[in-house]
Motif scaffolding. Structure first.
Motif, PDB file in Angstrom:
ATOM      1  N   ILE A  30       5.409   0.649   4.367  1.00 15.98           N
ATOM      2  CA  ILE A  30       4.601   0.266   3.323  1.00 15.98           C
ATOM      3  C   ILE A  30       3.911  -1.378   3.105  1.00 15.98           C
ATOM      4  CG2 ILE A  30       4.283   0.131   0.692  1.00 15.98           C
ATOM      5  CD1 ILE A  30       6.319   2.256   0.510  1.00 15.98           C
ATOM      6  N   GLU A  31       4.756  -2.361   3.737  1.00 18.77           N
ATOM      7  CA  GLU A  31       4.419  -3.640   4.046  1.00 18.77           C
ATOM      8  C   GLU A  31       3.276  -3.661   5.008  1.00 18.77           C
ATOM      9  OE1 GLU A  31       8.085  -5.127   4.941  1.00 18.77           O
ATOM     10  OE2 GLU A  31       8.798  -5.381   2.960  1.00 18.77           O
ATOM     11  N   LYS A  32       3.418  -3.247   6.179  1.00 18.38           N
ATOM     12  CA  LYS A  32       2.105  -3.083   6.880  1.00 18.38           C
ATOM     13  C   LYS A  32       0.636  -2.722   6.414  1.00 18.38           C
ATOM     14  CE  LYS A  32       5.118  -2.359  10.827  1.00 18.38           C
ATOM     15  NZ  LYS A  32       5.421  -1.483  12.122  1.00 18.38           N
ATOM     16  N   ILE A  33       0.900  -1.592   5.538  1.00 16.99           N
ATOM     17  CA  ILE A  33      -0.172  -0.960   4.822  1.00 16.99           C
ATOM     18  C   ILE A  33      -0.649  -1.855   3.681  1.00 16.99           C
ATOM     19  CG2 ILE A  33      -1.101   0.846   3.172  1.00 16.99           C
ATOM     20  CD1 ILE A  33       1.285   3.066   4.487  1.00 16.99           C
ATOM     21  N   ARG A  34       0.084  -2.839   3.185  1.00 15.35           N
ATOM     22  CA  ARG A  34      -0.158  -3.711   2.150  1.00 15.35           C
ATOM     23  C   ARG A  34      -0.926  -4.902   2.859  1.00 15.35           C
ATOM     24  NH1 ARG A  34      -1.546  -4.183  -2.986  1.00 15.35           N
ATOM     25  NH2 ARG A  34      -3.527  -4.589  -1.671  1.00 15.35           N
ATOM     26  N   GLU A  35      -0.565  -5.282   4.144  1.00 22.37           N
ATOM     27  CA  GLU A  35      -1.169  -6.330   4.868  1.00 22.37           C
ATOM     28  C   GLU A  35      -2.590  -5.504   5.273  1.00 22.37           C
ATOM     29  OE1 GLU A  35       1.478  -7.063   8.031  1.00 22.37           O
ATOM     30  OE2 GLU A  35       2.981  -8.115   6.891  1.00 22.37           O
ATOM     31  N   LEU A  36      -2.618  -4.406   5.637  1.00 25.20           N
ATOM     32  CA  LEU A  36      -4.062  -4.005   6.313  1.00 25.20           C
ATOM     33  C   LEU A  36      -4.838  -3.734   4.878  1.00 25.20           C
ATOM     34  CD1 LEU A  36      -5.610  -2.170   8.160  1.00 25.20           C
ATOM     35  CD2 LEU A  36      -4.499  -0.099   7.260  1.00 25.20           C
ATOM     36  N   CYS A  37      -4.488  -3.435   3.818  1.00 26.13           N
ATOM     37  CA  CYS A  37      -5.276  -3.303   2.397  1.00 26.13           C
ATOM     38  C   CYS A  37      -5.804  -4.732   1.943  1.00 26.13           C
ATOM     39  CB  CYS A  37      -4.492  -2.649   1.388  1.00 26.13           C
ATOM     40  SG  CYS A  37      -4.171  -1.001   1.487  1.00 26.13           S
ATOM     41  N   ASN A  38      -4.751  -5.722   2.299  1.00 27.83           N
ATOM     42  CA  ASN A  38      -5.336  -7.240   2.061  1.00 27.83           C
ATOM     43  C   ASN A  38      -6.260  -7.607   2.881  1.00 27.83           C
ATOM     44  OD1 ASN A  38      -3.525  -7.569   0.081  1.00 27.83           O
ATOM     45  ND2 ASN A  38      -2.044  -8.418   1.041  1.00 27.83           N
ATOM     46  N   ARG A  39      -6.438  -7.141   4.343  1.00 27.58           N
ATOM     47  CA  ARG A  39      -7.509  -7.727   5.192  1.00 27.58           C
ATOM     48  C   ARG A  39      -8.753  -6.779   4.798  1.00 27.58           C
ATOM     49  NH1 ARG A  39      -3.339  -6.934   9.081  1.00 27.58           N
ATOM     50  NH2 ARG A  39      -4.293  -4.865   9.890  1.00 27.58           N
ATOM     51  N   GLU A  40      -8.794  -5.792   4.625  1.00 29.30           N
ATOM     52  CA  GLU A  40      -9.771  -4.707   4.507  1.00 29.30           C
ATOM     53  C   GLU A  40     -10.400  -4.725   3.155  1.00 29.30           C
ATOM     54  OE1 GLU A  40     -11.447  -3.408   6.896  1.00 29.30           O
ATOM     55  OE2 GLU A  40      -9.961  -4.206   8.436  1.00 29.30           O
ATOM     56  N   LYS A  41      -9.875  -5.427   2.145  1.00 28.46           N
ATOM     57  CA  LYS A  41      -9.965  -5.576   0.712  1.00 28.46           C
ATOM     58  C   LYS A  41      -9.968  -4.117   0.037  1.00 28.46           C
ATOM     59  CE  LYS A  41     -12.799  -9.906   1.041  1.00 28.46           C
ATOM     60  NZ  LYS A  41     -12.307  -9.942   2.582  1.00 28.46           N
ATOM     61  N   LEU A  42      -8.959  -3.736   0.229  1.00 30.04           N
ATOM     62  CA  LEU A  42      -8.887  -2.287  -0.270  1.00 30.04           C
ATOM     63  C   LEU A  42      -7.816  -2.139  -1.344  1.00 30.04           C
ATOM     64  CD1 LEU A  42      -8.553  -0.026   3.058  1.00 30.04           C
ATOM     65  CD2 LEU A  42     -10.572  -0.431   1.715  1.00 30.04           C
ATOM     66  N   GLN A  43      -7.852  -1.576  -2.420  1.00 35.30           N
ATOM     67  CA  GLN A  43      -6.860  -1.356  -3.312  1.00 35.30           C
ATOM     68  C   GLN A  43      -5.397  -0.264  -2.926  1.00 35.30           C
ATOM     69  OE1 GLN A  43      -7.007  -3.158  -6.697  1.00 35.30           O
ATOM     70  NE2 GLN A  43      -8.110  -4.347  -5.327  1.00 35.30           N
ATOM     71  N   LEU A  44      -4.465  -0.626  -3.336  1.00 36.45           N
ATOM     72  CA  LEU A  44      -3.466   0.315  -3.104  1.00 36.45           C
ATOM     73  C   LEU A  44      -2.610   0.893  -4.315  1.00 36.45           C
ATOM     74  CD1 LEU A  44      -1.739   1.326  -0.876  1.00 36.45           C
ATOM     75  CD2 LEU A  44      -0.267  -0.653  -0.797  1.00 36.45           C
ATOM     76  N   HIS A  45      -2.596   2.182  -4.284  1.00 35.39           N
ATOM     77  CA  HIS A  45      -2.201   2.848  -5.625  1.00 35.39           C
ATOM     78  C   HIS A  45      -0.723   3.810  -5.024  1.00 35.39           C
ATOM     79  CE1 HIS A  45      -1.375   5.254  -9.133  1.00 35.39           C
ATOM     80  NE2 HIS A  45      -1.422   6.242  -8.228  1.00 35.39           N
TER      81      HIS A  45
END
Length: 353
Positions: free
Chosen positions: A152-167
């Protein structure tokens, strides 16, 4: 005696919960004046280290509100193919938010940062903007599987880079937290919004909470109103939810142990072809031909044991606070002594809760 494993939504309030409900200080929640609702929202937000929360009637409502908060019509939502938001929320992503969905075929309901990265749309007028990633922990159709928080931490980093929200659809998140010995605060730092259900393993009669930043929850209140979800003296229900969070979390390990006990008995039966790994309170197993899930469901019901056929060949059992150790022992005895008759076999199946 009926032993009901169909879902952890079938629980009844405990005596302590009923007493808390009767003592609730209530008011008009739409005016923000229900003390019990305010206490629940503040407590839930506090344990996750998030700014605010909103109490809603169901997990479907909190998920759908979150999706609408994070997206615009014609955006795209990325999730695993077995996700509750896609499988069991009535097409709400399209109906409520006007979004389409990008499905990933994950591992027992879980997806990785690499899998998400591979399906993010480029900036192209022919494609919808990828806007939101939604995870489910534990995964219902994944047999109660838990995410590794490092992923999940890796997914959060990806979402930050790609400007995606995470629910996070955390309907059974507390089962994962107990099973993995993790904290709510760790999850609160990773997600833009979290939905937690109070009426499943935690045993409250009604309700879910959506957590997020103040701006997000302020928007959520307007969306809840539009969806007809503004409740008035909801504090009687909220008091049950608060009691559940304060008293019913650590006991979830009992449900996990009961699931393991039943799974061990099932695995050696000739009518069981295979079983998903049992991590929390959900057991999903494949019925060995020529038997069918419906036939086995009917046979167990004759012995007072209720289970759920989620496909022509798969059965789900869910442990909860309404299941006692004596009920588990009785169930294991019924399973071990079950005599199946191949007559009347068919491929019908029920739906899913």
């Amino acid at each position: 005696m009926i032993i009901d494993f169909r879902s952890d939504t079938v629980t009844r309030p405990t005596q302590g919960m009923l007493e808390a409900m009767m003592k609730a200080n209530v008011g008009d929640d739409v005016f923000g004046e229900d003390e019990a609702v305010n206490a629940l929202e503040a407590f839930a937000a506090g344990i996750f280290g998030m700014e605010a929360g909103i109490f809603c009637a169901s997990g479907t409502m909190t998920n759908q509100i979150a999706i609408k908060c994070h997206t615009q019509p014609a955006d795209e939502v990325i999730c695993e193919g077995q996700s509750h938001i896609y499988q069991y929320e009535g097409g709400g992503i399209a109906f409520n938010s006007g979004c389409q969905v990008k499905l990933i075929d994950g591992n027992r309901g879980r997806i990785t940062a690499d899998e998400i990265s591979a399906v993010i749309n480029p900036s192209d007028i022919h494609k919808p903007p990828s806007r939101l990633v939604s995870l489910e922990n534990t995964s219902n159709r994944g047999g109660g599987s838990c995410y590794d928080i490092r992923e999940i931490e890796k997914i959060r980093e990806l979402c930050n880079r790609e400007k995606l929200q995470l629910h996070l659809d955390g309907a059974r998140l507390f089962n994962a937290l107990v099973a993995r010995n993790e904290t709510p605060e760790a999850y609160g730092r990773l997600f833009d919004s979290i939905s937690i259900c109070l009426s499943k393993g935690l045993g409250a009669p009604v309700g879910s909470i959506l957590l997020g930043k103040k701006e997000c929850i302020h928007k959520a209140r307007r969306i809840r109103k539009i969806l007809g979800g503004g409740m008035r003296q909801a504090g009687y229900l909220a008091a049950a939810g608060l009691y559940a969070l304060q008293h019913h979390v650590t006991r979830l390990s009992e449900d996990h142990g009961h699931a393991q006990q039943i799974a061990e008995t099932l695995q050696v039966q000739d009518f069981v072809k295979s079983m998903m790994p049992v991590e929390t309170n959900i057991i999903i197993f494949e019925v060995n031909p020529p038997y069918t899930a419906l036939l086995l469901t009917q046979k167990l019901k004759e012995h007072g044991v209720l289970v759920y056929a989620i496909s022509p060949t798969r059965i789900r059992m869910v442990l909860h606070l309404g299941i006692t150790p004596a009920m588990v022992n009785t169930t294991c005895a019924v399973v071990a002594g079950l005599q199946l008759d191949e007559s009347g076999i068919n491929t019908g199946f029920e739906g899913q809760v």
